[in-house]
Design an enzyme around this catalytic site. Structure first.
Site, PDB file in Angstrom:
ATOM      1  N   HIS A  87     -27.366-104.284  -4.487  1.00  0.00           N
ATOM      2  CA  HIS A  87     -26.734-104.161  -5.810  1.00  0.00           C
ATOM      3  C   HIS A  87     -25.276-103.708  -5.731  1.00  0.00           C
ATOM      4  CE1 HIS A  87     -30.411-105.247  -7.618  1.00  0.00           C
ATOM      5  NE2 HIS A  87     -30.958-104.061  -7.755  1.00  0.00           N
ATOM      6  N   HIS A 158     -30.542-104.401 -15.419  1.00  0.00           N
ATOM      7  CA  HIS A 158     -31.593-103.691 -14.696  1.00  0.00           C
ATOM      8  C   HIS A 158     -32.400-102.771 -15.623  1.00  0.00           C
ATOM      9  CE1 HIS A 158     -33.356-101.904 -11.010  1.00  0.00           C
ATOM     10  NE2 HIS A 158     -32.888-102.988 -10.423  1.00  0.00           N
ATOM     11  N   GLU A 263     -35.093-109.124 -13.639  1.00  0.00           N
ATOM     12  CA  GLU A 263     -33.707-109.291 -13.186  1.00  0.00           C
ATOM     13  C   GLU A 263     -33.398-110.778 -13.007  1.00  0.00           C
ATOM     14  OE1 GLU A 263     -32.872-106.595  -9.814  1.00  0.00           O
ATOM     15  OE2 GLU A 263     -34.857-105.765 -10.234  1.00  0.00           O
TER      16      GLU A 263
END
Length: 300
Positions: A87, A158, A263
């Site tokens: 991420h 998220h 996601e």
């Protein structure tokens, strides 16, 4: 960190400038009582130290990347831990304060972020925006980005969802319209191999109770079907349907609190696997993707 709210009379939501976070999302259950279906943090300051990216926009690259990455034949070293970036690492956009942008749209809020070249090791200055809109019984998310040099961009949100007033998501029914999923290494980075879900624990083409199963897996979506995923809780009567322009979705259930992430994004580790849909963004292009969550109430 500033908080903003939207309310269209059907659903209501609050957002934070930090991480462009979806802080709360209130939907009426089958009894007509509002329920917050997003597992956020009650103390806003706790988001500053949150390691689970609750409700945040992930950028400039969501998912896992192996170091180095490939950009037009050149190897680029990126920030990593044991060879993997998750991420976007320490300078990910989930940990940055976004700028609020005025717009004239009803029940819509927008944020912008300017990411400088070199953040996390990525080339290119990137200007990104995210817009959240409440349209009847839907939350609509639009992501846009431009760059001044070739770079990889892959954005997602998220948020962790829980459609129940009880703490557990065990009784939720999950459906994912995907015939295939990605094979993962032990470090959860895709190998590049695509597998069929038939006769595996990853077959959610028909609704299945989640139970105690933990997921952190990438599903390749059947885009011949409009709705790509759904989550339903019989106790609240709330069903959340997911729609997206993206080719796939990571479904993630954390081990220590009750929520589930949807996601929507391009494939993880795409810069290093040529057979995957490209995430390369060039200066003459615009990254433009959307995801929407639609809420339907059943009285059964």
């Amino acid at each position: 960190m500033k908080k903003y709210t939207l309310d269209n009379g059907i659903i209501k939501a609050s957002f934070l400038s930090y991480g462009a976070i979806i802080h709360e999302l209130w939907v009426k259950d089958k009894y007509g009582i509002y329920l917050n279906v997003v597992k956020g943090l009650s103390n806003l300051k706790e988001y500053l130290s949150d390691t689970w990216s609750r409700g945040a926009v992930i950028g400039r690259f969501a998912g896992r990347l192996e170091n180095p990455i490939q950009i037009e034949g050149e190897q680029i070293a990126i920030e990593n831990q044991e060879g993997v970036m998750l991420h976007s690492g320490s300078l990910g956009w989930n940990k940055r304060d976004w700028s609020y942008v005025e717009n004239n749209k009803i029940n819509c809020i927008s944020f912008e972020y300017y990411c400088k070249e070199g953040a996390g090791g990525f080339p290119g200055n990137v200007k990104a925006s995210v817009s959240y809109s409440l349209i009847e019984n839907e939350l609509f998310i639009n992501y846009r980005a431009t760059t001044d040099a070739p770079t990889h961009v892959n954005l997602t949100n998220h948020s962790y969802f829980n459609l129940s007033r009880e703490s557990s998501i065990d009784t939720h029914q999950l459906q994912i319209k995907a015939n295939q999923y990605l094979e993962l290494k032990e470090n959860l980075v895709p190998t590049g191999k695509i597998l069929e879900v038939s006769n595996t624990p990853f077959d959610f083409r028909s609704p299945r109770i989640i139970g105690k199963k933990l997921l952190d897996d990438y599903f390749i979506l059947n885009h011949s079907e409009d709705k790509i995923a759904s989550l339903y809780n019989p106790h609240s009567g709330i069903e959340m349907q997911t729609y997206t322009s993206q080719p796939g979705i990571v479904v993630f259930t954390p081990p220590h609190f009750e929520g589930i992430c949807f996601e929507t994004q391009k494939f993880s580790n795409t810069p290093n696997i040529q057979s995957f849909p490209s995430t390369l963004l060039k200066p003459d292009e615009v990254y433009d993707h959307n995801t929407r969550f639609k809420f339907i109430i059943s009285a059964d």
